[in-house]
Write an enzyme that holds these catalytic residues in place. Structure first.
Site, PDB file in Angstrom:
ATOM      1  N   PRO A  34      11.810 122.516  -2.203  1.00 16.81           N
ATOM      2  CA  PRO A  34      12.532 122.560  -3.481  1.00 16.81           C
ATOM      3  C   PRO A  34      13.911 121.931  -3.387  1.00 16.81           C
ATOM      4  CG  PRO A  34      12.518 124.733  -2.458  1.00 16.81           C
ATOM      5  CD  PRO A  34      11.623 123.857  -1.629  1.00 16.81           C
ATOM      6  N   PHE A  36      17.904 121.734  -5.291  1.00 15.89           N
ATOM      7  CA  PHE A  36      18.879 122.789  -5.534  1.00 15.89           C
ATOM      8  C   PHE A  36      19.227 122.962  -7.006  1.00 15.89           C
ATOM      9  CE2 PHE A  36      19.341 121.587  -1.157  1.00 15.89           C
ATOM     10  CZ  PHE A  36      19.579 122.785  -0.504  1.00 15.89           C
ATOM     11  N   ARG A  37      19.471 121.859  -7.714  1.00 16.07           N
ATOM     12  CA  ARG A  37      20.102 121.952  -9.029  1.00 16.07           C
ATOM     13  C   ARG A  37      19.191 121.704 -10.217  1.00 16.07           C
ATOM     14  NH1 ARG A  37      23.551 120.483  -5.267  1.00 16.07           N
ATOM     15  NH2 ARG A  37      25.593 121.511  -5.234  1.00 16.07           N
ATOM     16  N   ASP A 109      15.475 118.042   6.457  1.00 10.50           N
ATOM     17  CA  ASP A 109      14.090 118.344   6.823  1.00 10.50           C
ATOM     18  C   ASP A 109      13.485 117.420   7.867  1.00 10.50           C
ATOM     19  OD1 ASP A 109      13.387 115.982   5.277  1.00 10.50           O
ATOM     20  OD2 ASP A 109      13.500 117.231   3.488  1.00 10.50           O
ATOM     21  N   HIS A 124      24.087 115.817   6.475  1.00  8.43           N
ATOM     22  CA  HIS A 124      24.141 117.276   6.466  1.00  8.43           C
ATOM     23  C   HIS A 124      23.423 117.887   7.670  1.00  8.43           C
ATOM     24  CE1 HIS A 124      24.809 117.141   1.832  1.00  8.43           C
ATOM     25  NE2 HIS A 124      25.943 117.104   2.495  1.00  8.43           N
ATOM     26  N   CYS A 135      27.511 127.579  25.512  1.00  9.23           N
ATOM     27  CA  CYS A 135      27.398 126.571  26.576  1.00  9.23           C
ATOM     28  C   CYS A 135      27.090 125.177  26.049  1.00  9.23           C
ATOM     29  CB  CYS A 135      26.338 126.989  27.596  1.00  9.23           C
ATOM     30  SG  CYS A 135      24.624 126.917  26.987  1.00  9.23           S
ATOM     31  N   SER A 194      21.612 114.144  -7.460  1.00  8.91           N
ATOM     32  CA  SER A 194      22.356 114.343  -8.702  1.00  8.91           C
ATOM     33  C   SER A 194      23.700 113.640  -8.695  1.00  8.91           C
ATOM     34  CB  SER A 194      22.580 115.846  -8.928  1.00  8.91           C
ATOM     35  OG  SER A 194      23.390 116.391  -7.887  1.00  8.91           O
ATOM     36  N   ASN A 216      16.268 108.507 -10.213  1.00  6.83           N
ATOM     37  CA  ASN A 216      16.427 109.956 -10.242  1.00  6.83           C
ATOM     38  C   ASN A 216      15.760 110.511 -11.486  1.00  6.83           C
ATOM     39  OD1 ASN A 216      17.670 112.228  -8.778  1.00  6.83           O
ATOM     40  ND2 ASN A 216      18.786 112.561 -10.689  1.00  6.83           N
TER      41      ASN A 216
END
Length: 247
Positions: A34, A36-37, A109, A124, A135, A194, A216
């Site tokens: 999925p 996010f927005r 992912d 990210h 360590c 987005s 998009n």
């Protein structure tokens, strides 16, 4: 997309010395991950932890509620069964054939690499990678137990996912490489994002090449800045403009 428009786009892409693709969560939704927005995104779904997804994925929450963080992380963010979709394969095949290509992804992912892409900048991070905070030893997803709080088998230190959490800065080397690639690109394709999360949303503004394409599902705040705009399926559109399919 008419034949004339498609011909112009393909001509720009084929003559380009460097093509850059900047992608977001919309690239992986067809793989069952999925976004996010959107109306079906994670930010619109209530979770059993009683706090927002932004808080759950924050630096502070990780250290203050590590066990809950990991339960949420493996339940919601990690999908080991996910497979690359049409968009991932179109990008990977283009790189294999042309070579002059960089993927800048906001996704964690690892599906671009699973599809075969080699030149990928993960701004990210990735849930495929982990490291010990004590360590520094590195681990892969398969090394990590998917319940409780994982600790380093060598020193006992807490293990952290190799993803950028809210409240943390993006990796400077990756971010610098992404900005450099966009500045040098002749064609920029932005897809499945987005364009609302900075500093990545500012990347298209550094493009100085000749062809700027947006794919998009929903309109973005930057639609007016692009030469070509497609509010259509990203897999189908990428396959078409990158020469994977005939119009």
């Amino acid at each position: 997309m008419d034949q004339s428009q498609l011909h112009k786009i393909r001509d720009e892409i084929n003559k380009a010395k460097l093509v850059v693709f900047l992608g977001g969560a919309g690239v992986s939704t067809s793989s069952g991950i999925p976004d996010f927005r959107s109306k079906d995104g994670l930010y619109r779904i209530k979770n059993k932890y009683g706090v927002s997804y932004e808080e759950m994925l924050s630096h502070d929450y990780f250290f203050e509620h590590t066990s809950s963080f990991y339960s949420f992380f493996f339940e919601t963010m990690v999908n080991e069964k996910a497979q690359p979709n049409k968009a991932h394969f179109a990008l990977a095949n283009f790189e294999r054939k042309h070579g002059n290509f960089v993927v800048v992804t906001q996704n964690i992912d690892g599906l671009h690499q699973k599809a075969g892409s080699q030149n990928v900048l993960e701004v990210h991070g990735s849930y495929q990678r982990y490291h010990c905070l004590s360590c520094g030893k590195h681990f892969s997803l398969s090394d990590i137990p998917h319940s409780g709080m994982p600790h380093c088998p060598s020193c006992g230190g807490l293990i952290k996912p190799g993803v950028v959490l809210y409240g943390e800065g993006l990796p400077e080397d990756v971010l610098s490489a992404a900005f450099d690639a966009v500045r040098k690109a002749d064609v920029l394709i932005v897809g499945g994002t987005s364009l609302m999360v900075y500093p990545i949303a500012s990347l298209p503004g550094y493009f100085r090449g000749g062809c700027k394409i947006l794919i998009n599902r929903d309109p973005t705040p930057q639609d007016d800045e692009f030469d070509y705009i497609f509010h259509e399926d990203i897999g189908d559109t990428l396959s078409l403009i990158l020469g994977e399919e005939d119009a």
